[in-house]
Scaffold this motif. Structure first.
Motif, PDB file in Angstrom:
ATOM      1  N   TYR A 198       2.347   4.725  11.066  1.00  0.00           N
ATOM      2  CA  TYR A 198       0.928   4.408  11.193  1.00  0.00           C
ATOM      3  C   TYR A 198       0.363   4.760  12.574  1.00  0.00           C
ATOM      4  N   ARG A 243       2.789   4.642  -0.331  1.00  0.00           N
ATOM      5  CA  ARG A 243       2.452   6.045  -0.492  1.00  0.00           C
ATOM      6  C   ARG A 243       3.326   6.624  -1.590  1.00  0.00           C
ATOM      7  N   ALA A 247     -10.030   1.514   7.427  1.00  0.00           N
ATOM      8  CA  ALA A 247     -10.682   2.500   6.558  1.00  0.00           C
ATOM      9  C   ALA A 247     -12.138   2.118   6.288  1.00  0.00           C
ATOM     10  N   PHE A 279       0.861  -1.193   0.000  1.00  0.00           N
ATOM     11  CA  PHE A 279       0.000   0.000   0.000  1.00  0.00           C
ATOM     12  C   PHE A 279       0.898   1.244   0.000  1.00  0.00           C
ATOM     13  N   THR A 299      -4.616   5.315   8.501  1.00  0.00           N
ATOM     14  CA  THR A 299      -4.861   4.402   7.377  1.00  0.00           C
ATOM     15  C   THR A 299      -3.962   4.711   6.187  1.00  0.00           C
ATOM     16  N   ARG A 300      -3.326   5.901   6.204  1.00  0.00           N
ATOM     17  CA  ARG A 300      -2.475   6.270   5.060  1.00  0.00           C
ATOM     18  C   ARG A 300      -1.132   6.820   5.531  1.00  0.00           C
ATOM     19  N   ARG A 360      -6.737  -1.240   5.435  1.00  0.00           N
ATOM     20  CA  ARG A 360      -8.004  -1.272   4.677  1.00  0.00           C
ATOM     21  C   ARG A 360      -9.177  -1.598   5.583  1.00  0.00           C
TER      22      ARG A 360
END
Ligand SMILES: NC(=O)c1ccc[n+]([C@@H]2O[C@H](COP(=O)([O-])OP(=O)(O)OC[C@H]3O[C@@H](n4cnc5c(N)ncnc54)[C@H](OP(=O)(O)O)[C@@H]3O)[C@@H](O)[C@H]2O)c1
Length: 340
Positions: free
Chosen positions: A69, A61, A284, A59, A98-99, A281
């Motif tokens: 996190y 960025r 989220a 995932f 989450t990001r 995920r």
């Protein structure tokens, strides 16, 4: 206060070794709708951050980005409408983001990700919990429905997620086998768990000698060829839960994709199940459930039912050194970055 705040944060502008973690100036504006502006007190460092720094995270960025996190901070102000009574300026709150974006002195965070940190719980201990323990809870409950008395094999039982699995597993009365290398094997003595040295012992042989019928659950972060062996170790009705795929150096992303596909393929075989955990995920898609779970984890920590291990602390400005320590595997627990 509604003025923008100037502060420092850590930024990755190109993928690479720990030296690419650079300090940078940032501005955090007044919080937008549904946001809480937080002064970060502590952020945790996990292996996922290392992978993201190298550009090898599934995932990933895009550049430039700020890793991290897990954060604990103090509420500055918010624009979140009616909020729970604990959400007042000065209150300590924590989040599993989450990001990413946790290596910073200030941030605007979505209100639905925040959980209150109870008085009496150390800030660094709270920062050590979110990602590893929420992942462990997801592995135990959502993906494998672990029940007291279930036999489980935990690969990498002294890692961040592995340690969380051991602590929550002990609290639930699981019958646990855990793998680790010689340097960290002694830490498993703290738990009622059968330790297995994955470098010197044949893991499958040790487990099947005790459980010829197989175990109910295997928690795996290795992927690769070990997945088939793990699947064979399962009793009928058992479940193999993958939460990472370590991958060969230089092939981590491709091996992660391959591992996820292999997990799906093994699920086609009858009589056993496989599952794949992707916590960011999951958060989220249901933030309020995870907010409640984090609150529950803090209560367990306050009651000393779980004891997050702090391996080392570094100032935020020394994030690069913190990553080097993580990669040297010299810290016996979670590495925490603290702000001044
Ligand atoms: N799915 C998700 O949502 C999720 C969430 C969090 C983390 N993760 C991923 O999970 C992985 C682990 O994260 P972490 O933070 O727990 O990492 P960590 O703290 O670095 O732990 C990794 C562990 O793996 C062990 N290990 C290394 N080689 C092994 C082998 N061949 N057999 C068995 N164990 C071995 C190490 O043990 P020794 O030190 O004893 O060698 C270490 O304890 C990472 O890839 C991370 O990105 C995924």
């Amino acid at each position: 206060m509604s003025e923008p705040i100037k502060h420092g944060r850590i930024v990755v502008r190109r993928f690479g070794d720990a030296g690419v973690l650079k300090q940078a100036d940032a501005v955090t504006s007044a919080p937008g709708r549904g946001q809480v502006r937080v002064r970060v007190l502590a952020a945790a460092v996990g292996y996922t951050d290392v992978m993201a720094r190298k550009g090898e995270y599934i995932f990933q960025r895009g550049l430039p980005f700020t890793p991290g996190y897990e954060v604990v901070g103090q509420v500055v102000d918010h624009d979140a409408g009616p909020v729970p009574p604990w959400l007042v300026p000065g209150a300590r709150v924590a989040a599993c983001l989450t990001r990413m974006g946790g290596y910073t002195e200030y941030a605007n965070l979505p209100v639905q990700l925040l959980a209150p940190v109870p008085d009496g719980l150390d800030t660094r201990a709270a920062a050590a919990l979110p990602l590893d323990y929420l992942t462990a809870l997801s592995l135990l409950d959502r993906h494998s429905r672990a029940r007291p008395g279930d036999t489980v094999l935990i690969h990498g039982a002294t890692g961040g997620v592995g340690d969380a699995l051991c602590q929550l597993g002990a609290h639930r009365g699981l019958v646990m086998y855990g793998t680790a290398s010689e340097r960290s094997l002694h830490r498993l003595r703290d738990y009622d768990i059968v330790p297995i040295d994955y470098r010197r012992q044949d893991v499958a042989q040790v487990v099947s000698a005790k459980h010829p019928e197989g175990v109910r659950i295997v928690y795996d972060h290795l992927g690769g060829s070990s997945m088939r062996a793990n699947h064979r170790l399962l009793a009928p009705g058992g479940v193999l839960v993958s939460y990472a795929f370590m991958g060969r150096p230089g092939h981590v992303l491709a091996d992660t994709v391959r591992g996820a596909l292999r997990n799906r393929m093994l699920n086609l075989l009858p009589g056993k199940r496989t599952a794949l955990c992707t916590l960011p995920r999951e958060i989220a898609s249901d933030p309020s459930r995870h907010q409640a779970l984090l609150t529950h984890l803090f209560e367990l920590a306050l009651g000393r039912h779980i004891r997050p291990r702090i391996g080392a602390c570094f100032p935020l400005s020394e994030a690069a050194e913190a990553h080097r320590a993580l990669e040297r595997r010299e810290a016996p627990g979670k590495i925490i970055l603290t702000t001044s």
